[in-house]
Write a protein that holds these residues in place. Structure first.
Motif, PDB file in Angstrom:
ATOM      1  N   ARG A 106       0.832  -1.209   0.000  1.00 50.50           N
ATOM      2  CA  ARG A 106       0.000   0.000   0.000  1.00 50.50           C
ATOM      3  C   ARG A 106       0.861   1.252   0.000  1.00 50.50           C
ATOM      4  N   ASP A 107       1.890   1.268   0.830  1.00 53.52           N
ATOM      5  CA  ASP A 107       2.766   2.437   0.899  1.00 53.52           C
ATOM      6  C   ASP A 107       3.487   2.687  -0.420  1.00 53.52           C
TER       7      ASP A 107
ATOM      8  N   THR B 178       2.482   1.818  -3.431  1.00 59.01           N
ATOM      9  CA  THR B 178       1.518   2.273  -4.426  1.00 59.01           C
ATOM     10  C   THR B 178       1.130   3.730  -4.190  1.00 59.01           C
ATOM     11  N   VAL B 179       0.966   4.118  -2.939  1.00 55.62           N
ATOM     12  CA  VAL B 179       0.606   5.502  -2.627  1.00 55.62           C
ATOM     13  C   VAL B 179       1.763   6.439  -2.953  1.00 55.62           C
TER      14      VAL B 179
END
Length: 78
Positions: free
Chosen positions: A35-36, A38-39
């Protein structure tokens, strides 16, 4: 990073509670890292897609999916 399910070291079958907690923490850490990433850098998803296409192109003939059924050939609901 994008594995659909638990990785082999994240399996819970037959583990004692300490090992199961470690496996759950490993999966959580992997998902949070994904997630990190991708963000932070949305182009990562594009790069992953490009690499998958590069890898799958040689196998395209084996991956062919049957053509979708037309609306006329589908049974009507009563």
């Amino acid at each position: 990073m994008y594995a659909a399910g638990p990785l082999p070291h994240e399996q819970l079958d037959g583990l004692d509670i300490t090992a199961a907690i470690a496996a759950i923490e490993a999966r959580e850490s992997r998902l949070l890292a994904a997630r990190d990433i991708t963000v932070t850098d949305p182009t990562v998803t594009e790069l992953v897609r490009e690499r998958l296409v590069d890898v799958l192109i040689p196998y395209a003939a084996q991956l062919r999916i049957a053509a979708p059924a037309t609306a006329a050939s589908l049974p009507l609901a009563a």
